[in-house]
Design a protein around this motif. Structure first.
Motif, PDB file in Angstrom:
ATOM      1  N   TYR A 196       0.806  -1.178  -0.034  1.00 22.45           N
ATOM      2  CA  TYR A 196       0.114   0.288  -0.102  1.00 22.45           C
ATOM      3  C   TYR A 196       0.786   1.485  -0.076  1.00 22.45           C
ATOM      4  O   TYR A 196       0.434   2.345  -0.429  1.00 22.45           O
ATOM      5  CB  TYR A 196      -0.894   0.055   1.199  1.00 22.45           C
ATOM      6  N   PRO A 218       1.902   2.963  -3.797  1.00 17.83           N
ATOM      7  CA  PRO A 218       1.115   4.194  -4.501  1.00 17.83           C
ATOM      8  C   PRO A 218       1.318   5.404  -3.860  1.00 17.83           C
ATOM      9  O   PRO A 218       1.414   6.547  -4.431  1.00 17.83           O
ATOM     10  CB  PRO A 218      -0.218   3.879  -4.429  1.00 17.83           C
ATOM     11  N   ILE A 219       1.506   5.479  -2.432  1.00 17.52           N
ATOM     12  CA  ILE A 219       1.396   6.706  -1.803  1.00 17.52           C
ATOM     13  C   ILE A 219       3.002   7.454  -2.158  1.00 17.52           C
ATOM     14  O   ILE A 219       2.944   8.540  -2.395  1.00 17.52           O
ATOM     15  CB  ILE A 219       1.712   6.340  -0.236  1.00 17.52           C
ATOM     16  N   ILE A 248       4.489   7.079  -4.849  1.00 17.24           N
ATOM     17  CA  ILE A 248       4.498   7.541  -6.394  1.00 17.24           C
ATOM     18  C   ILE A 248       3.780   8.878  -6.257  1.00 17.24           C
ATOM     19  O   ILE A 248       4.145   9.837  -6.967  1.00 17.24           O
ATOM     20  CB  ILE A 248       3.517   6.547  -7.126  1.00 17.24           C
ATOM     21  N   GLY A 249       2.740   8.985  -5.276  1.00 12.64           N
ATOM     22  CA  GLY A 249       1.827  10.105  -5.230  1.00 12.64           C
ATOM     23  C   GLY A 249       2.763  11.254  -4.654  1.00 12.64           C
ATOM     24  O   GLY A 249       3.016  12.242  -5.186  1.00 12.64           O
ATOM     25  N   VAL A 250       3.556  11.050  -3.758  1.00 13.29           N
ATOM     26  CA  VAL A 250       4.706  12.074  -3.201  1.00 13.29           C
ATOM     27  C   VAL A 250       5.580  12.523  -4.208  1.00 13.29           C
ATOM     28  O   VAL A 250       5.814  13.670  -4.414  1.00 13.29           O
ATOM     29  CB  VAL A 250       5.475  11.346  -2.045  1.00 13.29           C
ATOM     30  N   SER A 255       9.052  10.416   3.503  1.00 19.34           N
ATOM     31  CA  SER A 255       8.126   9.660   3.248  1.00 19.34           C
ATOM     32  C   SER A 255       7.942   8.100   3.716  1.00 19.34           C
ATOM     33  O   SER A 255       7.198   7.634   4.290  1.00 19.34           O
ATOM     34  CB  SER A 255       7.424   9.856   1.685  1.00 19.34           C
ATOM     35  N   TYR A 307       8.127   8.110   7.337  1.00 19.88           N
ATOM     36  CA  TYR A 307       7.152   8.240   7.901  1.00 19.88           C
ATOM     37  C   TYR A 307       5.941   6.877   7.862  1.00 19.88           C
ATOM     38  O   TYR A 307       5.566   6.630   8.676  1.00 19.88           O
ATOM     39  CB  TYR A 307       6.296   9.440   7.266  1.00 19.88           C
ATOM     40  N   ILE A 308       6.056   6.374   6.525  1.00 17.19           N
ATOM     41  CA  ILE A 308       5.218   5.227   6.461  1.00 17.19           C
ATOM     42  C   ILE A 308       5.892   4.038   7.301  1.00 17.19           C
ATOM     43  O   ILE A 308       4.911   3.496   7.772  1.00 17.19           O
ATOM     44  CB  ILE A 308       5.215   4.811   5.137  1.00 17.19           C
ATOM     45  N   LEU A 350       4.572   4.409  10.832  1.00 16.58           N
ATOM     46  CA  LEU A 350       3.273   3.945  10.821  1.00 16.58           C
ATOM     47  C   LEU A 350       3.178   2.592  11.077  1.00 16.58           C
ATOM     48  O   LEU A 350       2.340   2.096  11.838  1.00 16.58           O
ATOM     49  CB  LEU A 350       2.174   4.615   9.703  1.00 16.58           C
TER      50      LEU A 350
END
Lengths: 465, 325
Positions: B11, B14-15, B17-19, B301, B304-305, B308
């Motif tokens: 998951y 995609p995050i 890639i968005g960043v 990022s 950070y992930i 989490l």
């Protein structure tokens, strides 16, 4: 004279309008009044609100901008000065115009740096020259300065106390002449009112002292180019308030709309919105802000012709900073709202509304939105002080407001290099930090009072009156 | 649990890639490759040929996002965006504008950053929790009220004040430790002490108050009353019961931060002249070095992930009822 409405001015007026309308709205609804009555009962909350409102008054006066007409005319048309002033500048009067040559200490009569002076018998000596304005009325400052400062201070304090006392007496008279109501219906119970009046008296005495001294001295000294530090600090208040409030104003619609929509509709809407805010919040916020601010600077530099005055350019930069801070800070509130909406949509009254065929839009606006407003309010007042502090840090790093904008950050930035001088130039730094501390402390205490009054987790046994 | 972790890691793609898309858009909306070339080459040497050559050398001579000329999957891969961001997923960050290898730069600068961030984090956590526990122990007495008032005042003071004030007091008035700079090995201690103290002091207000709220919420619960009714001493209640049960809300805020410690602190590092990742980032931002900023954003990022995911895992450690599925 031509009134000028900068972008942030317009947003502040909008904010004031929203405030006035919501006060009118809330006053007519007892169940909405109830938490505010709890705020009004908190002594600390009300006293900090009083202090905050002083800052707000200065900020609003500083928001009414205009450009003065120049005496000469161009083909019969009035020419306006390129300098944008505000009502506050007019009220501050001499504070703005009485600039010295360079640094001078608070309440000093002499300059900070030595200069070659010609004495009466024609010899040249290096000594501290007299200030042009600070203590210029004294014949022999070394002997008279302390006495004069004390005298003026006491006179000013007494004047302030007199005005404050008159005001307090007026408030008492109004209260006595109003028809008596039972205690629970009063907005402000007597003990809070007493604390408020005492604070008002102290503030009045303080303002009186400073104002009386400021007419002939630089109460907080002068900075490198000789500007009065008191004036700079007061001007910084508007920048701080703009950052603290306008940022919230621009981020609120996003957070509210997306957060509630994600929680209520779930499914792919929720997935998309969650994806957006996870992406945004996974970028370290300082980096995102810095990158965005630098890009904005490039755009503004490329299009210098967009702006009529330097103030307009600095203002657009301030607005952009608010937008950028808003984009990076809405994710937290959005997540909270999504969670709360997820909880609310399973409640019986929402399911009943859905069963009756009430449209989604109506469910959202009539049933969900009013029930998440306390979260919005609490996070808005909590964010305010964090944003004021963030401005100083960002301006220090070099990605904050325009260098020509007077703000706490630019003041600190300019003053910090002077710590190494001997004797030390401490007053500009101390004033910036002092003003910021009072503003943020008042905001924090008020935010606490609001949170205590609105937090539904605290059990209370009282009814709407 | 393994399946859960794999799903979370997938998951993350995609995050990330968005960043990347976001930073990419941020830089190239206003700053075209031509502008970058002009800035790097300086004003004097700018000719159309020189710009074309610079772009070719640095791989900026392709379309930004979508290549209409290429065929098949090349439409997406033969672009600046793909070439510059695909390699980042294997932690190859390429070269900065001054020709240095970003990955190696990050490796060498990580140590100073960690030398400041790790002690600040652990010493801070210890002090904040102790302070909060003390306030909870003396709750609703004058000591507690004074403690909360102190916290509110401390959190209202600007972080800049702690740095400027602390630096001035300790280094100039008392001449204890050097004002700024850094040295490797054991010498680093004297450079690290001041930033760590200031970093810890800066967080006392907000963190202690936050932990106190958590503890107070926990102390009103039924199991605490039961424990007291059985005659357990107040100290034992606090440490054995309240602290353990307050772990979940504490971990939620704390574990996310641990991986981000690698990133260092922008402010502290630039103030104290520490050659860590924070000051690296600030320099890159000021020089508009897209390569470095993008690498740091990506790294941030990822961390950070990771934070989490770690948070979720840590729940299972402190609370056996939590199962990850």
């Amino acid at each position: 004279m031509m009134p000028v409405i900068l972008w942030t001015d317009a947003l502040i007026f909008l904010l004031i309008a929203v405030g006035v309308v919501s006060v009118w709205w809330i006053r007519r609804r007892p169940h909405l009044m109830l938490p505010w009555q709890r705020v009004a009962k908190s002594r600390v909350g009300m006293v900090s609100l009083l202090v905050l409102s002083l800052f707000i008054i200065v900020g609003v006066l500083d928001t009414l901008h205009y450009r003065a007409a120049l005496p000469e005319k161009n083909n019969g048309q009035t020419v306006y000065s390129p300098e944008v002033l505000s009502v506050f500048d007019v009220l501050a009067g001499g504070l703005r115009s009485r600039t010295e040559k360079t640094y001078s200490a608070p309440l000093a009569a002499y300059l900070y740096a030595k200069e070659s002076l010609e004495t009466t018998d024609g010899k040249v000596m290096r000594n501290y020259p007299r200030l042009k304005f600070g203590g210029a009325h004294l014949a022999d400052p070394e002997r008279e300065l302390v006495g004069d400062v004390v005298k003026r201070g006491v006179v000013g304090a007494l004047g302030g106390l007199l005005v404050g006392g008159l005001f307090a007496w007026l408030v008492g008279w109004v209260r006595r002449s109003l028809p008596k109501r039972d205690d629970s219906g009063q907005l402000c119970p007597p003990y809070t009112l007493r604390a408020l009046l005492i604070t008002a008296l102290v503030i009045a005495a303080f303002v009186g002292t400073v104002a009386n001294l400021a007419s002939v001295y630089h109460v907080l000294g002068t900075d490198k180019v000789g500007q009065d530090v008191l004036y700079l600090s007061l001007k910084s208040i508007r920048t701080g308030l703009v950052i603290g409030t306008v940022t919230t104003l621009v981020m609120l619609p996003f957070a509210l709309l997306l957060g509630v929509a994600a929680g209520y509709f779930r499914g792919w809407v929720d997935d998309v919105i969650q994806y957006i805010y996870t992406v945004l919040s996974s970028i370290p916020s300082v980096l995102l802000i810095a990158a965005a601010v630098l890009m904005m600077q490039v755009v503004i530099e490329k299009h210098a012709d967009w702006f009529e005055t330097a103030a307009a350019r600095a203002d657009v930069r301030l607005l952009c900073l608010c937008l950028i801070l808003g984009v990076t800070s809405w994710t937290g509130l959005c997540r909270l709202l999504r969670g709360e909406t997820l909880k609310l949509r399973e409640m019986e009254y929402i399911q009943a509304a859905q069963a009756f065929g009430v449209s989604s839009f109506r469910v959202l606006t009539r049933h969900i939105l009013p029930n998440v407003m306390h979260i919005v309010l609490i996070s808005v007042v909590m964010d305010f002080s964090a944003l004021v502090l963030a401005e100083a840090v960002l301006s220090y790093v070099g990605v904050g407001v325009d260098p020509t904008t007077i703000s706490f950050g630019t003041m600190i930035n300019a003053a910090r290099l002077e710590m190494g001088r001997d004797p030390m130039v401490w007053w500009a730094l101390a004033s910036a930090f002092g003003f910021m501390l009072v503003l943020v402390l008042a905001a924090n205490l008020f935010a606490d009072a609001v949170r205590d009054a609105f937090d539904p987790r605290l059990n209370r046994t009282e009814s709407a009156t | 649990m393994i399946a859960y972790l794999i799903r979370r890691i997938l998951y993350a793609i995609p995050i990330l890639i968005g960043v990347n898309l976001l930073t990419f858009a941020l830089f190239f909306v206003v700053n075209t490759p031509d502008d970058m070339a002009r800035m790097q080459l300086g004003i004097k040497r700018v000719t159309p040929e020189a710009i074309a050559k610079w772009k070719e050398q640095h791989g900026y001579d392709k379309p930004l996002l979508f290549s209409a000329k290429a065929v098949g999957s090349g439409k997406l891969t033969d672009t600046i965006f793909f070439e510059k961001s695909a390699s980042m997923f294997v932690l190859d960050f390429g070269y900065s504008d001054d020709g240095r290898n970003i990955s190696r730069e990050i490796q060498t600068r990580m140590m100073p950053s960690l030398a400041i961030a790790l002690p600040t984090f652990f010493v801070g956590l210890l002090i904040y929790i102790t302070f909060a526990l003390l306030m909870t122990l003396f709750r609703a007495t004058a000591l507690d009220i004074a403690g909360v008032a102190l916290c509110v005042v401390l959190m209202s003071v600007s972080g800049l004040f702690y740095i400027i004030g602390g630096q001035f007091m300790v280094s100039k008035l008392w001449h204890w430790v050097p004002i700024s700079g850094y040295a490797g090995g054991l010498d680093s201690i004297k450079f690290v002490v001041l930033p760590v103290i200031i970093g810890v002091a800066g967080g006392v207000g907000s963190s202690s108050r936050w932990y106190r709220t958590i503890f107070l919420e926990e102390i009103g619960k039924d199991y605490v009353r039961t424990a007291r009714a059985k005659g357990v001493s107040e100290l034992r209640v606090l440490f054995r019961h309240v602290l353990k049960n307050a772990m979940i809300p504490i971990l939620t805020g704390v574990v996310v931060v641990i991986p981000l410690l690698f990133m260092g602190s922008l402010l502290t590092e630039s103030f104290f002249g520490i050659p860590g990742l924070g000051s690296y980032t600030i320099d890159a931002i000021n020089a508009q070095d897209f390569g470095v900023v993008r690498a740091m954003v990506f790294l941030g990022s990822v961390l950070y992930i990771a934070g989490l995911i770690l948070t979720d895992v840590s729940y299972t450690v402190v609370d056996p009822r939590v199962r990850l599925q």
